[in-house]
Design a protein around this motif. Sequence first.
Motif, mmCIF file in Angstrom:
data_model
loop_
_atom_site.group_PDB
_atom_site.id
_atom_site.type_symbol
_atom_site.label_atom_id
_atom_site.label_comp_id
_atom_site.label_asym_id
_atom_site.label_seq_id
_atom_site.Cartn_x
_atom_site.Cartn_y
_atom_site.Cartn_z
ATOM 1 N N ALA A 143 0.821 -1.201 0.000
ATOM 2 C CA ALA A 143 0.000 0.000 0.000
ATOM 3 C C ALA A 143 0.860 1.258 0.000
ATOM 4 O O ALA A 143 0.524 2.255 -0.656
ATOM 5 C CB ALA A 143 -0.929 -0.003 1.214
ATOM 6 N N GLU A 144 1.972 1.209 0.716
ATOM 7 C CA GLU A 144 2.830 2.389 0.856
ATOM 8 C C GLU A 144 3.785 2.564 -0.321
ATOM 9 O O GLU A 144 3.906 3.656 -0.891
ATOM 10 C CB GLU A 144 3.624 2.267 2.155
ATOM 11 C CG GLU A 144 4.205 3.553 2.684
ATOM 12 C CD GLU A 144 4.591 3.408 4.140
ATOM 13 O OE1 GLU A 144 4.076 4.180 4.964
ATOM 14 O OE2 GLU A 144 5.393 2.503 4.466
ATOM 15 N N GLU A 145 4.458 1.469 -0.698
ATOM 16 C CA GLU A 145 5.478 1.553 -1.739
ATOM 17 C C GLU A 145 4.920 1.334 -3.138
ATOM 18 O O GLU A 145 5.551 1.725 -4.131
ATOM 19 C CB GLU A 145 6.586 0.534 -1.457
ATOM 20 C CG GLU A 145 7.298 0.772 -0.130
ATOM 21 C CD GLU A 145 8.339 -0.301 0.178
ATOM 22 O OE1 GLU A 145 8.618 -1.140 -0.721
ATOM 23 O OE2 GLU A 145 8.841 -0.319 1.308
ATOM 24 N N GLY A 146 3.764 0.712 -3.226
ATOM 25 C CA GLY A 146 3.117 0.510 -4.512
ATOM 26 C C GLY A 146 3.093 -0.938 -4.958
ATOM 27 O O GLY A 146 3.919 -1.753 -4.541
ATOM 28 N N TYR A 147 2.140 -1.251 -5.816
ATOM 29 C CA TYR A 147 1.960 -2.592 -6.364
ATOM 30 C C TYR A 147 1.581 -2.455 -7.829
ATOM 31 O O TYR A 147 0.886 -1.507 -8.215
ATOM 32 C CB TYR A 147 0.872 -3.356 -5.594
ATOM 33 C CG TYR A 147 -0.448 -2.618 -5.541
ATOM 34 C CD1 TYR A 147 -1.460 -2.869 -6.468
ATOM 35 C CD2 TYR A 147 -0.685 -1.640 -4.569
ATOM 36 C CE1 TYR A 147 -2.658 -2.186 -6.429
ATOM 37 C CE2 TYR A 147 -1.883 -0.939 -4.525
ATOM 38 C CZ TYR A 147 -2.858 -1.215 -5.455
ATOM 39 O OH TYR A 147 -4.047 -0.523 -5.430
#
Length: 528
Positions: A143-147
């Motif tokens: 959620a924080e770093e991205g997917y």
Amino acid sequence: MRDFQAPGRSPVHATNGMVATSHPLATGAALDILKSGGNAIDAAITAAAVLAVVEPQSTGIGGDCFALYCPKGGDQVIALNGSGRSPKAATLEWFQEQGIREITTDSVHSATLPGAIDGWTVLNRDYGTKDLAELLAPAIRYAEEGYPIHARVRFDWLSSVELLSKDTNAKALFLPNGAVPAEGDIHRQPQLAATLRAIGKDGRAAFYEGAIAEAMVAYLRGKGGLHTVEDFAATKSDYVRPIATRYRGFDVHQVPPNNQGLTALIMLNILEGFDLAGLDPMGADRLHLEVEAGRLAYWDRDALFADESAMTVTVADLLSKGHAASRRGLIRHDAAMTSLPDPGLAKSDTVYLCVVDRDLNAVSFINSIYHSFGSGLLCPQTGVMFQNRGASFRIDPSHPNRIEPAKRPLHTIMPGMVVKDGRAMMPYGVMGGDYQPFGHVHLLTGIVDYGLDVQAALDAPRAFYTDGAIEAERGIPGASIAGLLEKQHQVRITASPHGGGQAIRIDHDRGVLTGGSDPRKDGCALGY
């Protein structure tokens, strides 16, 4: 043996543990938990949390969950109902006074209290072995770093542009630059990461009490909702007694109503009276019987199912073999029934997952916000997208599923568990809204009546009855469609696939786990 010159995949075999989910990032994260010494419950919570981030159209912490759990591979089946309730102020009279005759899927009144986080924390407390913070860490990171956006996720996302555009917050987060992200684009949900981090630190209280709960209530009430901080604080999961039927020597377990799992059991009871094994597995006769059994079972569901305390008939009566026999007698082999009301069925998005660990603890787990992106209402401070499960309620004083204060609505999401000869044999599930009972039955009869392995049974083409017709996937043979037309069914080719599922079969004698994952989704089964 599968045809290795045809598209497809083999089932996955392993001995120490197995995870099957609808998304590879969730499967990988859960498998890491198993490898680090966690058990099946630990891995299931991790998978559910990752899915709440990377499949935002299908699930989230603003939704509900259900679970079936067999400790140590035995025949004890523990059922958890993690579904939320309506606000305490949601009286039938209030809706009638407001002139509301139906709770629409994009209404704030469709947002029942989220039960998933309480369900996760209860399972973690009672059966898990690892701290919640460790289990939520992969989801927080994504959620924080991205997917990266996966193909099926984007396919579903594209159908929700109109809904997402209605809410300023949802539009900003899920339609960056005014459009659905492309496949492979990196997407982030920083507010959701912060909420998950708080839950990992302080447990359910971080979500249902204090600043996060207050922010969610303020947002919902700003939209005209009846929700209160007291409603959030009172949200509670319940262990319930699972229901089951025996189908050709296999004990099939479901969660009782307010869950619709009973629908699949009624279908199996009806079909038990037919020699399915003697029919072509993709032939018109097998599909006709499945559809007709489904139409009858959904007739029961729509008229009689609700939160069990509100039902006017007993589950035992509906599960009786006598009831199935009376329904079976209405089915003609040569023609579709013409006297049943159309059930108005529809597909929706969900995630289903299953895990078996080295000690054969087996969990069947499902988590959902109902329709794609739920209500489309997103709390900006918390990143929580609210489910629209309350759209299932009726504004009808005579119906058992009528809206009432602090009541659970009829639910479509349904985990399954098969037990045979006193041992857990298979956690399984097929998602897809109203399609799920059809999916469960199609999968189980494929395995039991036709001897398919779990992957082949998940791969098999599907049919679903909706809006007065059979919607057939493109894999249904032309001759079968012609045969269904001869039986006076209306048939059309579906524009989207039916559901998606996972299953793990436990071979106690050989000590082998065999997993499968539906090709209709992005996911996979992995073991070690």
